[in-house]
Design a protein around this motif. Structure first.
Motif, short mmCIF file in Angstrom:
data_model
loop_
_atom_site.label_atom_id
_atom_site.label_comp_id
_atom_site.label_asym_id
_atom_site.label_seq_id
_atom_site.Cartn_x
_atom_site.Cartn_y
_atom_site.Cartn_z
N VAL A 254 -30.16 10.19 -32.41
CA VAL A 254 -31.40 10.31 -31.64
C VAL A 254 -32.22 11.52 -32.08
O VAL A 254 -33.45 11.46 -32.22
CB VAL A 254 -31.07 10.39 -30.13
CG1 VAL A 254 -32.32 10.72 -29.32
CG2 VAL A 254 -30.48 9.07 -29.65
N ILE A 255 -31.54 12.65 -32.31
CA ILE A 255 -32.24 13.87 -32.73
C ILE A 255 -32.91 13.68 -34.08
O ILE A 255 -34.08 14.04 -34.28
CB ILE A 255 -31.27 15.06 -32.75
CG1 ILE A 255 -30.79 15.38 -31.32
CG2 ILE A 255 -31.90 16.27 -33.40
CD1 ILE A 255 -29.71 16.43 -31.27
N VAL A 256 -32.19 13.11 -35.05
CA VAL A 256 -32.75 12.91 -36.39
C VAL A 256 -33.95 11.97 -36.35
O VAL A 256 -34.99 12.23 -36.97
CB VAL A 256 -31.65 12.38 -37.33
CG1 VAL A 256 -32.26 11.97 -38.68
CG2 VAL A 256 -30.58 13.45 -37.54
N SER B 110 -35.91 11.34 -33.83
CA SER B 110 -37.04 12.01 -33.17
C SER B 110 -37.74 12.98 -34.10
O SER B 110 -38.97 13.06 -34.12
CB SER B 110 -36.53 12.74 -31.92
OG SER B 110 -35.92 11.83 -31.01
N ALA B 111 -36.98 13.75 -34.89
CA ALA B 111 -37.58 14.71 -35.82
C ALA B 111 -38.42 13.99 -36.87
O ALA B 111 -39.52 14.44 -37.23
CB ALA B 111 -36.48 15.54 -36.48
N LEU B 112 -37.92 12.85 -37.38
CA LEU B 112 -38.68 12.12 -38.38
C LEU B 112 -39.99 11.59 -37.80
O LEU B 112 -41.05 11.63 -38.46
CB LEU B 112 -37.84 10.95 -38.91
CG LEU B 112 -36.67 11.34 -39.83
CD1 LEU B 112 -35.83 10.11 -40.16
CD2 LEU B 112 -37.19 11.99 -41.11
N LEU B 113 -39.94 11.10 -36.58
CA LEU B 113 -41.16 10.60 -35.95
C LEU B 113 -42.19 11.71 -35.76
O LEU B 113 -43.39 11.52 -35.99
CB LEU B 113 -40.82 9.95 -34.60
CG LEU B 113 -40.02 8.65 -34.67
CD1 LEU B 113 -39.64 8.18 -33.26
CD2 LEU B 113 -40.82 7.56 -35.38
N ILE B 114 -41.75 12.92 -35.33
CA ILE B 114 -42.67 14.04 -35.14
C ILE B 114 -43.28 14.46 -36.46
O ILE B 114 -44.48 14.73 -36.58
CB ILE B 114 -41.92 15.22 -34.48
CG1 ILE B 114 -41.52 14.83 -33.05
CG2 ILE B 114 -42.79 16.48 -34.48
CD1 ILE B 114 -40.63 15.86 -32.37
N TRP B 115 -42.46 14.51 -37.52
CA TRP B 115 -42.96 14.91 -38.85
C TRP B 115 -44.01 13.93 -39.37
O TRP B 115 -45.04 14.31 -39.89
CB TRP B 115 -41.78 15.00 -39.82
CG TRP B 115 -42.21 15.37 -41.23
CD1 TRP B 115 -42.53 16.58 -41.71
CD2 TRP B 115 -42.36 14.44 -42.29
NE1 TRP B 115 -42.89 16.52 -43.03
CE2 TRP B 115 -42.79 15.18 -43.41
CE3 TRP B 115 -42.19 13.07 -42.41
CZ2 TRP B 115 -43.03 14.59 -44.63
CZ3 TRP B 115 -42.43 12.50 -43.64
CH2 TRP B 115 -42.85 13.24 -44.73
N LYS B 116 -43.74 12.63 -39.20
CA LYS B 116 -44.71 11.64 -39.66
C LYS B 116 -46.02 11.72 -38.88
O LYS B 116 -47.11 11.57 -39.44
CB LYS B 116 -44.12 10.24 -39.53
CG LYS B 116 -43.05 9.94 -40.57
CD LYS B 116 -42.58 8.49 -40.45
CE LYS B 116 -41.57 8.17 -41.56
NZ LYS B 116 -41.12 6.76 -41.48
N ALA C 158 -18.22 8.86 -30.29
CA ALA C 158 -19.36 7.93 -30.30
C ALA C 158 -20.57 8.54 -29.60
O ALA C 158 -21.71 8.37 -30.05
CB ALA C 158 -18.95 6.61 -29.62
N ALA C 159 -20.32 9.28 -28.51
CA ALA C 159 -21.43 9.91 -27.79
C ALA C 159 -22.09 10.98 -28.64
O ALA C 159 -23.32 11.10 -28.68
CB ALA C 159 -20.92 10.50 -26.48
N VAL C 160 -21.29 11.79 -29.37
CA VAL C 160 -21.84 12.85 -30.23
C VAL C 160 -22.66 12.25 -31.36
O VAL C 160 -23.79 12.68 -31.66
CB VAL C 160 -20.70 13.72 -30.78
CG1 VAL C 160 -21.23 14.70 -31.83
CG2 VAL C 160 -20.03 14.49 -29.65
N ILE C 161 -22.11 11.23 -32.01
CA ILE C 161 -22.83 10.60 -33.12
C ILE C 161 -24.14 9.99 -32.63
O ILE C 161 -25.19 10.09 -33.27
CB ILE C 161 -21.94 9.53 -33.78
CG1 ILE C 161 -20.75 10.21 -34.47
CG2 ILE C 161 -22.74 8.70 -34.79
CD1 ILE C 161 -19.74 9.23 -35.04
#
Length: 396
Positions: free
Chosen positions: A323-325, A327-333, A315-318
């Motif tokens: 969170v990483i995915v 964050s990446a989408l927010l930066i791209w937008k 659960a911690a890994v997922i």
């Protein structure tokens, strides 16, 4: 100053005296509460036949040396003659002597009432006056009226004979159990001095054996035990208020094996619990020097591994990947919004929807207005830090 000092001294003496009186009052109050007397009968029968004699004693527990006391006696909450520790009833009468008896010392508590039942009958099944608890000894007596001869005494419990015909008029149980509660009866054959007109007589009484302590229950602290934790297992039970001073002993078992023998402590502690301490726990309670004992129900106690379970790790890994995915989408937008903010509103910018060439997905477009530039005119003062491009337009 002298007057003030004297007043302070007097005030201090007064305060100390007042404090001493308060302490003495508390002491007397505690002593008064601690010496609640108990009425006992000799012989120890709560029911007697008319004409029998009995002595009542006011027993006063005390931790201080015996000293002369004045006693007060009551029957059915009314004072009766007698100021001694022992009250004698000789030649009892049904109407005069039956009732609840209590005693009291000056400055002490009054005792609990004890009932004396005076009966007019040929045969009487006598029993102790006090409440009967499991583990107590019990003696019953098949008593008959004076002036007659009795033979062939028998005892029954719930209509089942428990003692054959004997000359002995008593039936004794060394340690009574709750299963021995029931209706007891005795029979005798009675005849006069002329040995004629023999008749059978009987009397019965219901014997109720009270629980000395409640069934024990296993309780564990903490509720979830991790390997290495201190574990406390408690054998929880409640004594009957009238027998609150009864000494009980406790034993603990795991999977049927003794982990701690009988002791006055009702708790079993494991300073650092290990995985092998898991198991089915039970406890047993018994009265000291008695065969009366009660076993608790089983409670399975699981000692958990101190490593994080696999499900928790997954659960911690997922969660981290999500969170990483995000964050990446927010930066791209954010970058895309900033890039489009510099676009000329008159120029249509190719988008990913109408551009099928994958190599041109990252191309930045700009708009150049060269309509005001003269034919053949060259840009002067070239700047080495600027990259120039020549635009050929045959229509200029």
């Amino acid at each position: 100053m002298y007057f003030s000092h004297t007043r302070c001294v007097h005030l201090s003496v007064f305060c100390c005296t007042l404090c001493s009186l308060c302490v003495l009052c508390d002491l007397f109050s505690s002593i008064g509460g601690a010496i609640k007397p108990v009425v006992t009968f000799t012989p120890n029968w709560g029911n007697i036949l008319e004409g029998d004699s009995v002595a009542l004693t006011c027993d006063v527990p005390s931790t201080v040396p015996e000293e002369p006391r004045t006693y007060h006696w009551y029957r059915d909450k009314r004072p009766i003659p007698g100021d001694k520790q022992r009250l004698h009833i000789i030649g009892s009468s049904v109407g005069r002597d039956s009732g609840d008896y209590q005693c009291q010392t000056i400055g002490g508590d009054i005792s609990d009432p004890v009932f004396l039942n005076v009966t007019l009958s040929y045969v009487l099944l006598q029993r102790p006056p006090s409440v009967i608890y499991e583990g107590d000894p019990l003696t019953l007596r098949c008593h008959h009226i004076k002036g007659f001869i009795a033979i062939n005494t028998k005892f029954y419990k719930d209509d089942q004979e428990i003692k054959p015909s004997e000359s002995d008029s008593t039936f004794h149980i060394p340690n009574i159990t709750r299963s021995q509660s029931g209706r007891y009866r005795c029979t005798k054959q009675i005849y006069g001095s002329d040995s004629s007109n023999v008749r059978g007589h009987s009397d019965e009484s219901f014997i109720s054996v009270k629980e000395l302590f409640s069934p024990p229950e296993i309780k564990v602290t903490p509720s979830r035990v991790i390997e290495g934790d201190e574990m406390t297992v408690r054998c929880d039970t409640r004594r009957d208020p009238l027998r609150g001073g009864t000494e009980l002993h406790f034993a603990f078992y795991r999977d049927g094996w003794t982990v701690r023998g009988y002791d006055v402590s009702d708790t079993y502690r494991v300073p650092s619990s290990q995985l092998e301490d898991s198991g089915k726990y039970t406890c047993e309670v018994r009265k000291r020097s008695s065969s009366v004992s009660t076993m608790s129900d089983e409670l399975y106690i699981q000692i958990h591994d101190n490593e994080l379970p696999g499900a928790v790790i997954a659960a911690a890994v997922i969660g981290s990947l999500v969170v990483i995915v995000v964050s990446a989408l927010l930066i791209w937008k954010r970058k895309k919004r900033k890039r489009f903010s510099h676009q000329d509103p008159h120029q249509a910018i190719p988008t990913a929807e109408n551009n099928t060439d994958p190599d041109l997905q990252d191309v930045c477009y700009t708009y150049l207005d060269i309509s005001q530039l003269s034919r053949g005119k060259r840009i002067q003062h070239e700047d080495p830090t600027v990259t120039y491009a020549t635009v050929n337009n045959t229509n200029i």
